[in-house]
Scaffold this active site. Sequence first.
Site: not given
Length: 454
Positions: A145, A268
Site C-alpha cells: 500500500y 505520517k
Amino acid sequence: MTKDWYNEGLPHIWRPYCQMKTEPPPLPVVSTQGCRITLADGRELIDGIASWWSACHGYNHPHIAAAVKKQLEIMPHVMFGGLAHEPALTLARRLTEIAPAGLSRVFFADSGSVAVEVALKMALQYWRNLGKPHKDRFICFKDGYHGDTPGAMSVSDPEKSLHKAFKNSVIKQYVLDIPADEYSFAEFDTLLGGINGNVAGLIIEPLVQGAGGMRFHSADILAEIHRLAKKHNILFIADEIATGFYRTGNLFAVNEAGIAPDILCLGKALTGGTMTLGATLASEDVFSAFLGDNPDAAFMHGPTFMANPLACAAANASLDLFFPSPPGRRWRAAPDEDDARYDTPSPAPSGHPLPKREGKDWPSRLESIERQLAGQLAPCRTLPGVVDVRVKGAIGVVQMEANIDVTALKPKFIGRGVWVRPFRDIVYLAPPLVISTEELGMLTEAIHVILRDA
Ligand SMILES: *Cc1c(COP(=O)(O)O)cnc(C)c1O
C-alpha cells in the site's frame, strides 16, 4: 452545545474508507492528550494506532506545540517557489543527516501519497533525462500500500488494497510476490533481468507492509531485493511513510538491512503527527540527472503548500525529541530552551502516568515496547480463529482466519476504552511510541479479551 456542530455538520461530511449507508456514525472527539482521545461524552480512549501511525510522541506534545505556535507568529506559510525559509532548510539538512547514506536531497510534499507521487515521477524523469524513456514502469508487491492518489494506487496491491475498484483505471505495474527463499529469489532475479529495460524503479514498504495486509519480511530479504534491483539497474524506492521514525525498532526500517535506497519517502510521523507533511529524499545520483542546460530536464513538481513552515517547524521539533542531544550539533531551533526538557519523555496528560520505559534512548524504548507486545499478544495465538500473531517494533498484529465483523467488534473496543481499528482479517496495534506499559497493557488485554469472547 457540542452536539450542535456534530448533528449539523455530519450530513455534509464524506467519510474515509467506509460505506456510509451502513457504517455507524463517527465518534465525536473534543480533545487529545498524551496517548488518549477524549470523546464529547467525556469518555477517554487509549489510542492503539497513534492516529494512523502518525502521533509518535503522543498528542499535544508541548515541545512540538510550542514550536508550531512560535512559527505561527513568525510565518505560517510562504510559497517555496523562488523563496526559502529556515524551518524547511533546517529540516532538509537534518533529514539528510539522519537518513541512510547518500540521500542528500529533500523534496517536500504535502502528504505521504504526494511524497510517493513525487518519488515515482522522479524515477520516471531520471531515466528520461538519461535517455531511457522506455524505463517507465514500476515493480511493486502484493499486499503493498503506497497511498490513495493515482500513481500511488498503481503501485499498491491491485486486488487486495483499498483500490481494487480502480485497478483498470490506473497504470499497470509489475505486481510481484515478495521473494521468500532462494528459489523465489532466483525467479525474481530472472524476471528482473527480463523486464528491467522498461522498469524505472521498485517500490517497497521495508520490513512491514502496512495498510495492505500487515505482512512482515526479514531484513535479509529486503537486502537481497535491494541487491537485485541495483544489479538490474532499477531505482530502489523505500516507502517509509509508515515504518520511518523507529516504528519497526530502527530509526528507518532500511537501517536494519544496512541498505541505502535511491529514493526514500517519509510522512505520517514526520511531524510527530501534528501537521500534514511528506518528504521525498533522493540520492545525489538521482538529483544530478536533473541538472543540465536543458530546461526540460528540471523536475516539474511543486505543491502550493510545499515545505509549509508550520509543518516543518513541527517536524524539526519532533526530531528534537528523537535526538535530544546530538553530539557536537546544535539542532534545536530555539537555543534558549531548557535542555532538561529533552531528557524527559513525553509529558503525560494530567492525571495519567508518565510514560515509563526503561532506557532513555529510542532503540531500547522500542525494544521494550516490542517485548511487551510480543509477551502480551502471544496468548492470542491459542484463541479460536487466530492464525498468526506477529510483532515488529511497535507494531503488533493478530491475524484471523477470516475477515472480521468489524462493525460488531469496534463498539467492544470502545466499551473497553481503547481505540483500535481492525480491518479485513487483521487486528493490530501501532501505538504512540511514548505509550506507558500500563496503557499498552490495556490495549493488549482488550484485544485478548475481545477476541476470546467474540
Ligand atoms: C499512509 C501511507 C501512505 C500515504 O500517506 P498519506 O499521508 O495518507 O497520503 C503511503 N505509503 C504508506 C506506506 C503509508 O502507510
